[in-house]
Design an enzyme around this catalytic site. Structure first.
Site, PDB file in Angstrom:
ATOM      1  CG  ASP A 463      -2.282   0.600   0.938  1.00 31.19           C
ATOM      2  OD1 ASP A 463      -2.388   1.426   0.002  1.00 31.19           O
ATOM      3  OD2 ASP A 463      -3.236   0.259   1.658  1.00 31.19           O
ATOM      4  CG  ASP A 533      -9.199   2.610  -0.659  1.00 32.74           C
ATOM      5  OD1 ASP A 533      -8.713   1.484  -0.911  1.00 32.74           O
ATOM      6  OD2 ASP A 533      -8.559   3.501  -0.078  1.00 32.74           O
TER       7      ASP A 533
END
Length: 733
Positions: A463, A533
């Site tokens: 990430d 997301d």
């Protein structure tokens, strides 16, 4: 041929009086890019389009009295746009390039061929080599430049594009992607008008949340999926970029693409070569859909780690439990995904340091024994016992000011001297200085140690939840601060290259606050990216549609999530959520223990259905039929196996208003017209089957007519749902 070449040279260029020009045809199976070269000037780009057997014909048809350099440089007549500009040690800002020797052709592993054209400045010791790579069977050309300082003093690069491409059209249109966090990959279509159009990114760490370094240019008016001449361009780079289209009032345009030069002047030292990232080009006279398919095939075969293999079905812990990680919960989620037929469990954020929220512990990559007293090996052992593989989340490019790591290495973060540090997510997040080799070694050693000690880890979710918030490198000297953006991404790719070399079988997902790293620059080292997301199925249709313009399904993580959705709070039926996730790399982003037994059973059956079609979805050819952005109340697409033995047709109702238009039937695409296909609905929930369930149709009928979609599900009153969806399996008989 030589005689024709000499005559043509006399017509095209006075410079050819001293040396006859030659023609270089950079050829793929269906396209040609034709350059004219001679020793008295830099190469000219004459043609890019459908394959041409005789380049002289393309040269004769080129515009008279208008030479377009293949790689324009800042020099004489500086009013034009340039791909390369620099400042010599004596302050001279001009370049005048000419060819040095004949083009060189070299072969690479895997059968790729690179054609290189060497150029030199007429006075200064500067060399520029233009490179063009082609692949067997692929209709994509990669082009880039090498700039070498052969002098004894540094010179300064101020612009360093990968390539320039001229095109002409009285009605050209641009298709590009834009958006923001949780709203990635929106499709923008606009006519190209006189002046300058700029698409760029300056995030520093991620480069595809807001805009993308990939575009399509339609030369025959408003773009179409199935018809018209279309140029596709994709920058193979993970950092800041800039794409420019400069157009005049007569329909003559030039595309420039490369690293963003803002605040990025680069000192090129003696004997150093600066290599630009590649710009991938493709061309189709059959519309945008064929451009996408050509990018997809090229990407899977040459630029996606494990791109020719299907990806496993996974459960990620994030939306299910967030930071609330412990051994019983992780073991339970492993068992649940195994029971539903999944193949991989990924433990997300919250397993290390004192990481109970997003404001601490990045950099402290030690297992939190409060939560996981038996360490990572216990987890990998549990996964093996339950019959699934194990994956883990890391964010190795970042730290928090609230961490032990930062206390030890305050000089390893990006910051400007004499300024207060700027912190991001959680009010404490900071970005590490990947220009620093010690930081690169730290990140590599983190991954190396983790994988060496826990060899059963099969997947890493990598990430990056912050942009570069303050421009400054404690490592770089004062006179090289402007190189930070470039050196950050060199450092990142160098680390990933080292990891890939030692651990070639470990899968890696490029996540960056969602879709911030959807680019071919990182896919050489990663297997997939996280599209967004935002896991709301309705909005994911748009994000995945836009992303599919350039990237194949095998690279697009697409998960079933809970309702109300954690981002939009929308309630979408489980079948719709499953059907949308099945258009990409299917996964789950949910706590199965929070689901009813009925819903878990539905997911189990959906996963089994997906396994039947997974090779076709992830490795097949995509045909987009009805866009969610077109206001037709529906979205439709299909995947077709390369041998056309199987196809999967998807239809989604996106608007339930009675007054809204609703596209319930559209011709299919990609099928064998001479074959017969049996139709079976997958994930079916209706009380009565579709009228064509189990029936056979000719490929030609489906291509000409399609099938009528029942726009509501036939369910008992108490179980009726909105947002109808259909998935049809078509099998050649």
């Amino acid at each position: 041929m030589k005689r024709n070449t000499i005559i043509l040279g006399a017509l095209l260029s006075a410079a050819a009086a001293t040396a006859a020009p030659e023609y270089v045809n950079i050829a793929t199976p269906n396209t040609s890019l034709i350059l004219m070269t001679d020793s008295a000037a830099a190469p000219a780009l004459l043609y890019y389009g459908p394959a041409v057997a005789d380049p002289v014909q393309a040269a004769l048809a080129a515009p008279e009295n208008r030479r377009t350099d293949a790689y324009p440089v800042f020099g004489n007549y500086p009013e034009g746009e340039s791909a390369l500009s620099l400042t010599m040690p004596d302050g001279n800002m001009t370049l005048v390039l000419e060819q040095k020797g004949s083009p060189r052709v070299t072969s690479e592993a895997g059968g790729a061929t690179v054609t290189s054209i060497p150029l030199v400045d007429r006075h200064y010791p500067v060399e520029v080599t233009l490179n063009y790579r082609t692949f067997p069977g692929e209709d994509v050309i990669e082009t880039w430049a090498d700039i070498t300082n052969r002098g004894k003093k540094p010179l300064t690069l101020t612009r360093f594009d990968s390539a320039a491409l001229p095109f002409a059209s009285a009605d050209a249109w641009l298709t590009s992607l834009y958006g923001s966090w949780a709203n990635e990959a929106r499709v923008n279509t606009e006519r190209i008008t006189p002046g300058m159009k700029v698409i760029q990114n300056k995030d520093g760490a991620r480069n595809s949340h807001t805009s993308h370094g990939e575009i399509m240019i339609s030369l025959d008016g408003r773009p179409s999926e199935r018809s018209g001449r279309v140029i596709g361009a994709a920058l193979v780079y993970s950092g800041n970029y800039r794409l420019r289209i400069n157009s005049d009032d007569r329909g003559n345009s030039q595309l420039f693409a490369g690293i963003n030069p803002d605040e990025s002047a680069y000192r090129l030292m003696p004997a150093e070569t600066f290599t630009t990232p590649a710009l991938a080009l493709t061309f189709s006279d059959s519309g945008m859909g064929e451009v996408s398919r050509r990018f997809h095939r090229w990407g899977r075969n040459h630029h996606i780690a494990h791109g020719t293999e299907v990806n496993p079905i996974l459960l990620n812990s994030w939306e299910g439990v967030y930071f609330n990680i412990d051994e019983p919960t992780m073991a339970g989620m492993m068992q649940d995904i195994a029971d539903m037929g999944g193949e991989l469990f990924v433990m997300d954020d919250g397993w290390f340091g004192r990481r109970d929220s997003d404001n601490s512990s990045l950099g402290d990559w030690e297992v939190d024994r409060r939560k996981l007293p038996h360490g990572l090996k216990w987890l990998t052992d549990e996964a093996r016992k339950k019959g699934v593989r194990f994956g883990i989340w890391i964010e190795p490019e970042m730290t928090n000011s609230n961490s032990e790591f930062y206390k030890k290495h305050p000089d390893w973060i990006l910051r400007a001297p004499n300024r207060d540090i700027v912190e991001g997510r959680g009010g404490t997040q900071l970005v590490l200085d990947l220009a620093n080799p010690k930081v690169q070694d730290f990140i590599f050693n983190l991954v190396d140690t983790m994988l060496t000690n826990n060899p059963e880890i099969a997947y890493i979710k990598w990430d990056a939840n912050a942009p570069v918030m303050q421009y400054g490198s404690p490592y770089l000297p004062a006179d090289r601060q402007s190189e930070l953006s470039i050196r950050y991404h060199r450092g990142l790719t160098d680390v990933l290259r080292r990891i890939r070399a030692k651990y070639p079988d470990v899968a890696i997902q490029a996540c960056a606050s969602g879709g911030g790293r959807a680019n071919y620059g990182l896919l050489d080292y990663t297997d997939e990216f996280w599209v967004s997301d935002n896991t709301d199925a309705l909005q994911r249709l748009g994000a995945q549609w836009g992303t599919s313009l350039f990237f194949p399904a095998v690279a697009m993580g697409s998960h079933i999530s809970a309702v109300p959705n954690h981002t939009t709070y929308r309630v979408v039926p489980l079948k719709f959520r499953c059907d949308v996730a099945m258009t990409g790399r299917l996964g789950m982003e949910i706590q199965p223990r929070d689901m009813s037994a009925e819903d878990r059973d539905f997911c189990r059956k959906a996963i089994a259905e997906y396994k039947k079609i997974r090779p076709t979805v992830q490795l097949g050819d995509l045909y987009r039929l009805v866009s969610p952005f077109d206001g037709k109340g529906a979205c439709s697409l299909m995947y077709v196996a390369p041998d056309k033995s199987q196809a999967v047709y998807y239809w989604f109702r996106t608007n339930n208003d009675y007054s809204a238009p609703l596209a319930t039937r559209t011709p299919m695409d990609g099928l064998d017209p001479d074959a017969t296909y049996k139709v079976t609905e997958l994930n079916a929930i209706d009380l009565t089957p579709l009228p064509y369930e189990g029936k056979t149709f000719s490929g030609k009928f489906l291509l000409d007519n399609g099938l009528e979609m029942r726009s509501n599900h036939d369910l008992p009153w108490g179980k009726k749902v909105d947002y109808c969806s259909r998935v049809l399996l078509l099998e050649k008989q």
